[in-house]
Design a protein around this motif. Structure first.
Motif, PDB file in Angstrom:
ATOM      1  N   UNK A   1      56.864  27.477  23.371  1.00  8.27           N
ATOM      2  CA  UNK A   1      57.984  28.080  21.859  1.00  8.27           C
ATOM      3  C   UNK A   1      57.449  29.208  21.684  1.00  8.27           C
ATOM      4  N   UNK A   2      56.740  30.318  22.393  1.00  7.85           N
ATOM      5  CA  UNK A   2      56.165  31.308  22.481  1.00  7.85           C
ATOM      6  C   UNK A   2      56.267  32.092  23.620  1.00  7.85           C
ATOM      7  N   UNK A   3      56.574  33.710  23.689  1.00  5.27           N
ATOM      8  CA  UNK A   3      56.695  34.500  24.546  1.00  5.27           C
ATOM      9  C   UNK A   3      54.931  34.442  25.768  1.00  5.27           C
ATOM     10  N   UNK A   4      54.401  34.189  26.680  1.00  5.71           N
ATOM     11  CA  UNK A   4      53.164  33.993  26.909  1.00  5.71           C
ATOM     12  C   UNK A   4      53.634  35.190  28.019  1.00  5.71           C
ATOM     13  N   UNK A   5      52.648  36.255  28.926  1.00  4.18           N
ATOM     14  CA  UNK A   5      52.111  37.129  29.788  1.00  4.18           C
ATOM     15  C   UNK A   5      51.805  37.100  31.030  1.00  4.18           C
ATOM     16  N   UNK A   6      52.825  37.092  31.310  1.00  2.20           N
ATOM     17  CA  UNK A   6      52.448  36.616  33.301  1.00  2.20           C
ATOM     18  C   UNK A   6      50.888  36.101  33.457  1.00  2.20           C
ATOM     19  N   UNK A   7      50.004  37.308  32.551  1.00  2.00           N
ATOM     20  CA  UNK A   7      48.096  37.258  33.918  1.00  2.00           C
ATOM     21  C   UNK A   7      47.596  35.803  32.843  1.00  2.00           C
ATOM     22  N   UNK A   8      48.573  35.321  31.537  1.00  2.00           N
ATOM     23  CA  UNK A   8      47.458  34.049  30.876  1.00  2.00           C
ATOM     24  C   UNK A   8      48.497  33.095  31.032  1.00  2.00           C
ATOM     25  N   UNK A   9      47.008  31.737  31.246  1.00  4.30           N
ATOM     26  CA  UNK A   9      47.749  30.661  31.703  1.00  4.30           C
ATOM     27  C   UNK A   9      48.226  29.544  30.882  1.00  4.30           C
ATOM     28  N   UNK A  10      49.546  29.021  30.574  1.00  4.31           N
ATOM     29  CA  UNK A  10      50.065  27.387  30.292  1.00  4.31           C
ATOM     30  C   UNK A  10      49.381  26.680  29.348  1.00  4.31           C
ATOM     31  N   UNK A  11      48.606  26.825  28.453  1.00  6.69           N
ATOM     32  CA  UNK A  11      48.290  25.192  27.850  1.00  6.69           C
ATOM     33  C   UNK A  11      48.827  24.223  27.997  1.00  6.69           C
ATOM     34  N   UNK A  12      48.100  23.197  28.386  1.00  7.15           N
ATOM     35  CA  UNK A  12      48.103  22.260  28.443  1.00  7.15           C
ATOM     36  C   UNK A  12      48.453  21.799  26.714  1.00  7.15           C
TER      37      UNK A  12
ATOM     38  N   UNK B   1      49.135  38.282  44.182  1.00 13.58           N
ATOM     39  CA  UNK B   1      48.698  38.996  45.488  1.00 13.58           C
ATOM     40  C   UNK B   1      49.563  38.178  46.926  1.00 13.58           C
ATOM     41  N   UNK B   2      49.547  36.932  46.595  1.00  9.76           N
ATOM     42  CA  UNK B   2      50.261  35.890  46.923  1.00  9.76           C
ATOM     43  C   UNK B   2      51.561  35.262  46.359  1.00  9.76           C
ATOM     44  N   UNK B   3      52.402  34.626  47.048  1.00  5.59           N
ATOM     45  CA  UNK B   3      53.069  33.147  45.815  1.00  5.59           C
ATOM     46  C   UNK B   3      52.401  32.415  45.713  1.00  5.59           C
ATOM     47  N   UNK B   4      51.695  31.990  46.431  1.00  2.00           N
ATOM     48  CA  UNK B   4      50.969  30.439  46.278  1.00  2.00           C
ATOM     49  C   UNK B   4      49.194  30.616  47.422  1.00  2.00           C
ATOM     50  N   UNK B   5      48.707  30.037  47.021  1.00  2.00           N
ATOM     51  CA  UNK B   5      47.517  30.171  47.130  1.00  2.00           C
ATOM     52  C   UNK B   5      46.383  28.478  47.064  1.00  2.00           C
ATOM     53  N   UNK B   6      44.996  28.651  48.305  1.00  2.00           N
ATOM     54  CA  UNK B   6      43.988  27.769  47.954  1.00  2.00           C
ATOM     55  C   UNK B   6      42.813  27.780  48.537  1.00  2.00           C
ATOM     56  N   UNK B   7      42.231  27.962  47.072  1.00  2.00           N
ATOM     57  CA  UNK B   7      41.002  28.470  47.822  1.00  2.00           C
ATOM     58  C   UNK B   7      40.388  27.064  47.772  1.00  2.00           C
TER      59      UNK B   7
ATOM     60  N   UNK C   1      41.420  31.347  42.185  1.00  2.00           N
ATOM     61  CA  UNK C   1      43.321  31.172  42.181  1.00  2.00           C
ATOM     62  C   UNK C   1      44.210  31.786  41.978  1.00  2.00           C
ATOM     63  N   UNK C   2      43.595  31.755  40.724  1.00  2.00           N
ATOM     64  CA  UNK C   2      44.920  32.050  39.192  1.00  2.00           C
ATOM     65  C   UNK C   2      44.291  33.824  39.334  1.00  2.00           C
ATOM     66  N   UNK C   3      43.226  34.481  39.285  1.00  8.67           N
ATOM     67  CA  UNK C   3      43.207  36.026  39.368  1.00  8.67           C
ATOM     68  C   UNK C   3      43.968  36.300  40.612  1.00  8.67           C
ATOM     69  N   UNK C   4      43.951  35.638  41.744  1.00 11.04           N
ATOM     70  CA  UNK C   4      45.108  36.314  43.373  1.00 11.04           C
ATOM     71  C   UNK C   4      46.248  35.964  43.192  1.00 11.04           C
TER      72      UNK C   4
ATOM     73  N   UNK D   1      38.373  42.922  39.338  1.00  8.22           N
ATOM     74  CA  UNK D   1      38.427  42.088  38.154  1.00  8.22           C
ATOM     75  C   UNK D   1      37.900  41.262  38.457  1.00  8.22           C
ATOM     76  N   UNK D   2      36.718  40.861  39.563  1.00  8.69           N
ATOM     77  CA  UNK D   2      35.430  39.821  39.650  1.00  8.69           C
ATOM     78  C   UNK D   2      34.599  40.164  40.277  1.00  8.69           C
ATOM     79  N   UNK D   3      33.664  39.712  39.232  1.00  6.47           N
ATOM     80  CA  UNK D   3      32.340  40.378  40.561  1.00  6.47           C
ATOM     81  C   UNK D   3      31.853  39.850  42.184  1.00  6.47           C
ATOM     82  N   UNK D   4      31.423  40.601  42.753  1.00  4.72           N
ATOM     83  CA  UNK D   4      31.326  40.255  44.258  1.00  4.72           C
ATOM     84  C   UNK D   4      30.986  39.177  44.826  1.00  4.72           C
TER      85      UNK D   4
END
Length: 529
Positions: free
Chosen positions: A336-347, A457-463, A448-451, A494-497
């Motif tokens: 019921x609120x706007x959530x930025x693309x980079x933030x995950x949806x709560x459960x 960077x990609x549409x779908x991915x699996x780490x 995965x979430x960062x990528x 974004x992430x450490x080495x």
């Protein structure tokens, strides 16, 4: 098919509309048939069936099962594709006082053999065409009903069938849903009538579902979402529109069917919704009848959710969470609120009559924001356990460590979550998705979430993690292969080495399992042998 008498026999009081007071799911169906006999119950491509005819077919099948001397509270296998036949097969099993176990007709025969050996169903219901792939592995002790070869002209004593249901109680099993097992033999999760009543009651009360619900049913019959759709057909005389499995590869055709039949409710795994967003199909298909969309089963990338919300601003969207060991789902979040693309949806929050415990490594309760722990569940939503598998049941369904006073079972999901500052539950990843890499505790789900969501960077991915080579491996979908150097450059911002993948595999399409989810186990086995 027909039953004796011109009226639908009365099973329970017509004035009783409280789902929590009912005992058997068939009670709901009886009421719906009585109130809406000529309403269309199932639309299956160019075929449809009314509630009255569905009722008659179900009773005919129940009579056949009963005549075989099967007895009650027995598992009955259903080896059919999703269709009008699969719906009345499941209902017929429930009318007989037994519990259905839907089997995937696309599953290799050896896996079906393992399931049959574990569960030992009393009967398998199929057709002469579909049963061919498993006929050689069905034991002689298992009876077979072929729907297209049975004689259905005999009259059925519907009242006798209904009287026999008086011995069924709400804690008796209603179905078995098979889920992956580490040994290669699926675990049969047993769900009962009472847990479905609880979830149906919560769903109807929370989302104000009425008798005009038209469901776009995409999930396979082996998935718990289908069992919920079956329950809504029974409880609210909802119409189930079968979306054939092969249409998953043609999202535009799916949307055409939704518009054709004025579908107003969806309960989908996000994968297909991501594909629809990536193809910008909602610019063409307006889905003007759609009112409510639930999604569950995997993380829905926020960018693609926002696409749906932008194109369908009047639709209620809800993110649901729950493993198969919980009847349907145990938490929900109405967005019921706007959530930025980079933030995950709560459960979100627990469903009614369900309690969520977030426990740390010492089994202490976590209540403060941002502290991560394992999500555990208590309440009537819990499955009864794994069929014929007491060891695995005892390992997953355990005594509540916070309660030393009396027996109380909780289910340990293996999922890592935390509360945010507003008390919403956030999904962080799997316990088995967390590895020790280069000395660091590393959450593969975070990478995965960062990528996918942060860097896009990609549409779908699996780490997955290569244990032997100690490598973080990325399998990804993209129109073109992306140089490994570009991945490392962008992720390194974004992430450490130590969290940067060391191996990259470009695919046109990631492997999916029967439920439409990315098949992580497939890729885990691929890198680990």
């Amino acid at each position: 098919m027909k039953h004796r008498g011109s009226e639908v026999p009365v099973l329970f009081s017509k004035t009783n509309t409280d789902y929590c007071m009912k005992i058997n799911l068939i009670e709901l169906f009886e009421e719906s048939v009585r109130m809406y006999p000529q309403k269309v119950a199932v639309i299956d491509k160019d075929r449809e069936i009314t509630f009255s005819d569905l009722h008659q077919n179900s009773l005919q099948l129940a009579a056949k099962i009963t005549a075989m001397g099967v007895g009650q509270n027995k598992p009955i296998g259903v080896f059919l594709d999703k269709s009008i036949e699969s719906v009345y097969a499941d209902l017929g099993v429930l009318y007989a006082g037994d519990f259905y176990m839907n089997l995937d007709i696309k599953t290799p025969a050896e896996r079906i053999r393992n399931i049959i050996q574990l569960v030992e169903p009393a009967v398998i219901i199929s057709t002469s065409r579909q049963v061919k792939s498993i006929l050689a592995i069905i034991p002689e002790t298992v009876k077979v009903i072929l729907l297209d070869e049975e004689e259905w002209t005999a009259e059925v004593d519907a009242e006798a069938i209904i009287r026999n249901l008086s011995t069924i109680i709400d804690t008796d099993p209603s179905c078995i849903i098979n889920t992956s097992g580490s040994t290669g033999t699926p675990k049969g999760v047993v769900l009962n009538h009472k847990s479905f009543f609880d979830f149906i009651d919560w769903a109807i009360d929370t989302f104000h579902f009425g008798e005009d619900l038209v469901m776009g049913s995409l999930s396979p019959i082996v998935f718990d979402i289908y069992s919920f759709e079956l329950c809504m057909l029974m409880a609210k005389a909802s119409t189930l529109v079968v979306l054939p499995a092969h249409l998953a590869a043609f999202p535009a055709k799916i949307l055409e069917v939704l518009e054709q039949h004025k579908v107003n409710f969806l309960f989908w795994v996000p994968t297909i919704m991501v594909n629809i967003a990536n193809m910008d199909l909602l610019s063409t298909f307006k889905l003007e009848n759609l009112r409510t969309v639930w999604f569950a089963g995997e993380v829905f990338p926020t960018k693609q959710y926002n696409y749906w919300h932008h194109h369908l601003p009047e639709v209620t969207f809800a993110n649901l969470y729950g493993p198969i060991e919980i009847t349907l789902d145990c938490t929900y979040y109405i967005i019921n609120k706007e959530i930025p693309d980079e933030q995950p949806l709560p459960i979100g929050y627990p469903c009614r009559n369900t309690d969520i415990l977030i426990l740390d490594d010492e089994d202490c309760l976590i209540t403060e924001p941002n502290a991560e722990g394992e999500l555990c569940v208590r309440g009537t939503s819990l499955a009864m356990g794994y069929y014929n598998n007491p060891e695995k049941t005892a390992a997953a369904f355990v005594q509540n460590p916070l309660n030393k006073a009396y027996p109380e079972v909780i289910y340990r999901t293996g999922d890592i979550v935390c509360y945010d500052a507003d008390g919403l539950i956030l999904f962080k990843g799997r316990k088995d998705n967390i590895v020790k890499h280069m000395g660091y505790r590393t959450d593969l789900g975070e990478i995965e979430h960062v990528i996918i969501n942060t860097l896009k960077l990609v549409k779908n991915g699996c780490i997955v993690y290569n244990q032997a080579e100690k490598q973080i491996t990325l399998f990804y979908e993209a129109a073109e292969e992306i140089p490994a150097s570009e991945f490392r450059l962008q992720i390194g911002k974004v992430l450490p080495k130590y969290m940067i993948p060391t191996s990259f595999h470009h695919l046109e399409l990631l492997q999916r399992n029967a439920n439409g989810k990315i098949d992580r186990l497939f890729y885990k086995k691929q890198v680990n042998g």
